[in-house]
Scaffold this active site. Sequence first.
Site, short mmCIF file in Angstrom:
data_model
loop_
_atom_site.label_atom_id
_atom_site.label_comp_id
_atom_site.label_asym_id
_atom_site.label_seq_id
_atom_site.Cartn_x
_atom_site.Cartn_y
_atom_site.Cartn_z
N GLU A 46 0.84 -1.19 0.00
CA GLU A 46 0.00 0.00 0.00
C GLU A 46 0.88 1.25 0.00
O GLU A 46 1.93 1.27 0.65
CB GLU A 46 -0.91 0.00 1.24
CG GLU A 46 -1.72 -1.29 1.37
CD GLU A 46 -2.52 -1.38 2.65
OE1 GLU A 46 -2.78 -0.32 3.27
OE2 GLU A 46 -2.88 -2.50 3.05
N GLU A 98 -9.62 5.56 3.10
CA GLU A 98 -9.92 4.82 4.32
C GLU A 98 -9.90 5.79 5.49
O GLU A 98 -9.05 6.68 5.55
CB GLU A 98 -8.91 3.69 4.54
CG GLU A 98 -9.12 2.90 5.81
CD GLU A 98 -8.06 1.83 6.04
OE1 GLU A 98 -8.06 1.20 7.10
OE2 GLU A 98 -7.20 1.65 5.13
#
Length: 408
Positions: free
Chosen positions: A212, A322
Amino acid sequence: MKANSCPQISTVIYVLVLFSLLFSPIFPLKDFQEENETSVGDNKLKNMKLIKARLRKINKPFVKSIKSADGDIIDCVLFHLQPAFDLFESEEKMSLTLPELPKGHDNVGNKPELKQLWNSKGESCPNGTIPIRRTSASDIVSFSKFKKKYNRKDTPSSSGHEHAIGYVNNGEFYGARAILNIWKPNVTELDFSLSQIWVLAELPGRPVNTLEAGWQIFPLNSSFSYLPRLFTYWTPDAYQSGCYNMLCQGFVQTSQKFSLGAAINPISTYGGQQYDVAFMIWKDLKSKDWWLRVGNEVMGYWPRTLFTDLQDHATTVEYGGEVSSELNFDSRHTTTGMGSGHFQNEGFGKAAFIRNLEVVDSDNTLREVSNLNTFAESPNCYGVQSGYNGVWRNYIYFGGPGYNPNCP
């Protein structure tokens, strides 16, 4: 969850929580877990020693130190002394040759470049060194205890993690690229908000592997600095271990120009100037390692040996945001924003976007994503919509303010 509206009270809470964490088992890594299986009395002293030992491992001797305007300290560390080398007996075992870039890497013209606050006035690290943001005790506490990440598919209902993403899955992917819009949404002290790319291997019955990269605002981890910061994260076992940036042995940084965890500047403004940065993760077909490029700068790589299923290829690629919020004051949703803090339907200059969504195929070629799906756990809090045009190709707008009349 409700954001604490009183800074003094929330600061007291933070201090109390930090104090309690310093004297309780906090480390998710197996070596710390094993060492902490002792009596409560022994744990107090042991954890203090573990934190200090951890800091000694991470904060290496430096050639030069640079003080950033936001309070960060950037240490210029000799390349071979970075934390990743603690995994190896000698640097000859590390991959030091820059990989071949995927074909088509220049098909959107000039990639938006990354700029960081610490070197905005011309500061730089000497040749032979890399810039590493100095780690503090609160960094270790906050990342290891507070902000465990979750995959959107296995997020516990009580975790406080919410996503708004575009994704492609059930494929054979060797990387991904996209251009991320940079924002500074409202983030309460104990939350985080991010925008990123996920590259995942999700196989039935096996723990997910992820890579990520993107930007994140995490006040607790950065001395209450509410700025977007360059970050990476990886896990080989569904977030049971792995880590952010260079807080453990893992990512090998090759760039002398940028620092993981350091603040990004400039930032987009609502109805005004927009800023974005290109991110690309891809697998070097020769070394089998996974590399990261930000703007036109190759940052470094994750060794293939860190992973199980990602030693081969990824099966899913995700793009989006997120938010994590773990403390619950009176059951009201958090006011932490995602993206720009505004909903996706407000469009350009107001909502956050990720554009030019691409994946890397087995021939090391960038391809436009196809069959793009969208997902949001709480669309009344944080939403997402996809689109396509001749310049941005595939893109998403995403985000939201969190708490609002439709998101109680």
